[in-house]
Design a protein around this motif. Structure first.
Motif: not given
Lengths: 368, 274
Positions: A290-301, A303-314
């Motif tokens: 269903r995503g407009k972009l398809i990415v792979t999760v690289d790291t996840q932090l 942050r208290g109120v939310h998660y911060e995900l660093s992801t990369y597309d193809r």
């Protein structure tokens, strides 16, 4: 009735020793009673603007007007402007009362009146009862308040604040943000606040001037600047951003990350090269189908109120995501976003052109 | 325990110094002051000190020390202020300090040559038609040379005080409506007062007991407490009276120290918040 601007800069430049230019051809106006913030990285010239308004330095060229009158050469002691300094600059040989009373004593105001006004100013900053303390006995936050009281007691037209919160710890800083904003609204004075902290700027200001390398890059309300950054610098400096290169196919259709997306931007040339900004909190995690972009999760932090995900597309573009939902590192996920979340930035667009373009397609949008 | 004994060990040089060069000499001076020229125990020296001769001498000593300090201060404060504003301030300061490393006697002799009957100043006077003037052995030359000698000692503490002053305080004062002069009076001067006091201390106290410059430049026309002590010890051989004057000199020094003492308020961290 059209209000006269309280401060007007007309093509003001400031150079030192004829070779280092700190400000180049700055022009702007400030209205009475508003909270302005000059925001930018260190060395961008924001403090220079403050010192020009205070009168500590004179412009190399251009004109500075105060209430419609040129004030280029008026010395600081003859300006109706008071400053809250970065390191407070309280007089160590005077106690709290005399520090606040300093400006009134210069004006030779009667003792009874001095006492009344100093006490009122101290009450304004919640420091009643501290009159006889020495400055060395005050904490950082209290010194901050004394510095503010010392400025407001003179009833100036403008109060300049030079990174006044930078020396305080995070909690106190947040508290002082509320207090400063409230103080400004109660006094109804023009505040000009200098900071490199974008959160401070967004939280307190009526209007922000984003500065870089001696120029004003963009000015507007916090929401305007956050939602519609004019270029990569502003987008990067204010908040977290995902910035990727793209091409404008036609009005309301943009191509980036190997796909075409519907957007709200218009008025650009066909096939114009542009940059696209999407804020991390505008990206929503969904399934890859269903995503407009398809990415792979690289790291996840966390942050208290939310998660911060660093992801990369193809294609190798990094996409920062702020989400309250968790993901698994290494998983492939989909990212969904609204057309409104896409902010298209033209390369090297001037602020005037930018504003004109926004108006051209935003007004009919709102009318619908 | 060992720590304590090692600490005591470190104190030995200091203790020995104080004992040998401070306590013992003062004790000796006080002791000698209680004997007259014939070696009999007496308080007559102290009584003599309050006679008009010695009081006058003390007054004149104070007067010259005051003049020397005043002129030194009048030259040093603006100089120090100006120096802090220059680009290579440490270099300029060094140039002023360096002459103070040269032996005092040498410099004084140089002035005998400069001010002498056949010196360059008189040659200049002659050339412009004023004619040869008696410069040496006058009050003027005495004060001039003394001020020259003391200026580096006066400039240094004042320079340090002004240099440490947070420039934002000057901006703040101007911002709050003070003119440059008011800013100087209400902010700069009070905050550099400690430097001024130190300067006065290191000038006034030594100036009270000057005797070499008095001898060589003023030619005994100016008599200070210093020359009086020398006179009593070396010429009159009245050690008792010499010691008595020395006792009073020490007393005066303490009083001046009290008046020019540093208050902790502000202190080293003048105007710096952190």
């Amino acid at each position: 009735m059209t209000q006269q601007p309280i401060i007007r800069f007309d093509n003001v430049s400031k150079r030192y020793n004829d070779d280092t230019t700190v400000l180049s051809n700055i022009s702007f106006e400030m209205e009475r009673g508003k909270f302005y913030t000059l925001l930018g990285p260190s060395g961008c010239g924001k403090t220079t603007i403050l010192r020009l308004i205070a009168g500590f330095i004179e412009p190399s060229s251009g004109e500075i007007q105060f209430n419609g009158k040129k004030i280029n050469e008026v010395p600081p002691n003859e300006r109706q402007v008071n400053t809250v300094f970065q390191d407070y600059a309280l007089f160590p040989h005077l106690n709290v009362f005399e520090n606040v009373a300093f400006g009134l004593r210069i004006k030779k105001i009667k003792q009874a009146e001095v006492k009344r006004r100093v006490e009122e100013a101290l009450r304004f900053v919640n420091l009643q009862g501290y009159e006889n303390r020495e400055i060395s006995e005050m904490s950082g936050g209290q010194r901050q308040r004394v510095a503010i009281a010392r400025a407001i007691v003179n009833d100036p037209e403008i109060i300049l604040l030079d990174e006044p919160l930078s020396a305080l710890d995070l909690k106190l800083r947040t508290e002082m943000q509320y207090e400063l904003r409230e103080l400004q609204q109660r006094l109804g004075k023009t505040f000009i606040f200098v900071t490199h902290d974008q959160e401070e700027a967004l939280a307190m200001s009526d209007e922000i001037f984003v500065m870089n390398a001696g120029e004003i890059v963009q000015s507007g309300t916090p929401i305007d600047i956050y939602d519609e950054p004019i270029n990569r610098f502003v987008a990067d400096f204010i908040g977290e951003s995902n910035i990727v290169d793209g091409v404008m196919i036609r009005d309301h259709l943009v191509r980036f990350a190997g796909k075409e997306f519907e957007c709200v931007d218009a008025g650009l040339d066909t096939n114009e090269k542009i940059e696209v900004v999407i804020r991390p909190e505008d990206l929503e995690i969904t399934s890859p189908e269903r995503g407009k972009l398809i990415v792979t999760v690289d790291t996840q932090l966390f942050r208290g109120v939310h998660y911060e995900l660093s992801t990369y597309d193809r294609d190798g573009n990094e996409w920062l995501v702020h989400s309250t939902r968790k993901a698994q590192v290494g998983d492939e996920i989909g990212l969904d976003f609204d057309p409104e979340a896409i902010h298209v930035m033209r390369l090297n667009e001037s602020e005037e052109d930018f504003d004109r373009r926004l108006e051209s397609y935003e007004v009919p949008d709102h009318a619908e | 325990m060992q720590n304590k004994s090692t600490k005591a060990l470190y104190l030995i040089p200091y203790g020995a110094w104080i004992l040998l060069f401070v306590v013992a000499p003062i004790a000796l001076v006080v002791y000698y002051s209680l004997f007259d020229i014939h070696g009999d125990f007496t308080f007559s020296n102290y009584k003599a000190f309050f006679s008009s001769v010695y009081l006058e001498l003390t007054l004149s000593s104070f007067w010259y020390a005051f003049l020397i300090t005043l002129f030194s201060l009048l030259i040093s404060y603006p100089t120090a202020y100006f120096l802090t504003k220059t680009k290579h301030k440490q270099l300029w300061l060094l140039l002023i300090i360096i002459p103070s490393w040269i032996n005092l006697l040498l410099k004084t002799y140089a002035f005998i040559g400069i001010f002498g009957q056949y010196g360059p100043i008189n040659a200049f006077f002659a050339a412009i038609g004023i004619g040869s003037t008696q410069l040496l052995f006058t009050d003027f030359s005495f004060i001039f040379v003394s001020v020259y000698i003391f200026i580096p000692f006066m400039i240094l503490p004042i320079f340090n005080a002004i240099d440490r002053l947070n420039p934002a305080l000057i901006d703040a004062s101007r911002d709050l409506g003070a003119s440059p002069w008011t800013t100087f009076r209400r902010v700069i001067l009070p905050l550099t007062m400690n430097g001024v006091k130190s300067g006065i201390q290191v000038t006034f106290i030594p100036a009270l007991s000057l005797f070499m410059i008095t001898r060589l430049i003023a030619g005994n026309k100016v008599i200070t407490l210093g020359t009086a002590i020398e006179q009593q010890f070396l010429v009159t051989q009245n050690w008792g009276m010499g010691s008595t004057i020395a006792v009073f000199l020490i007393l005066f020094m303490f009083i001046i120290m009290l008046f020019t003492g540093q208050k902790e308020k502000g202190g080293a961290s003048v105007g710096k918040t952190k």
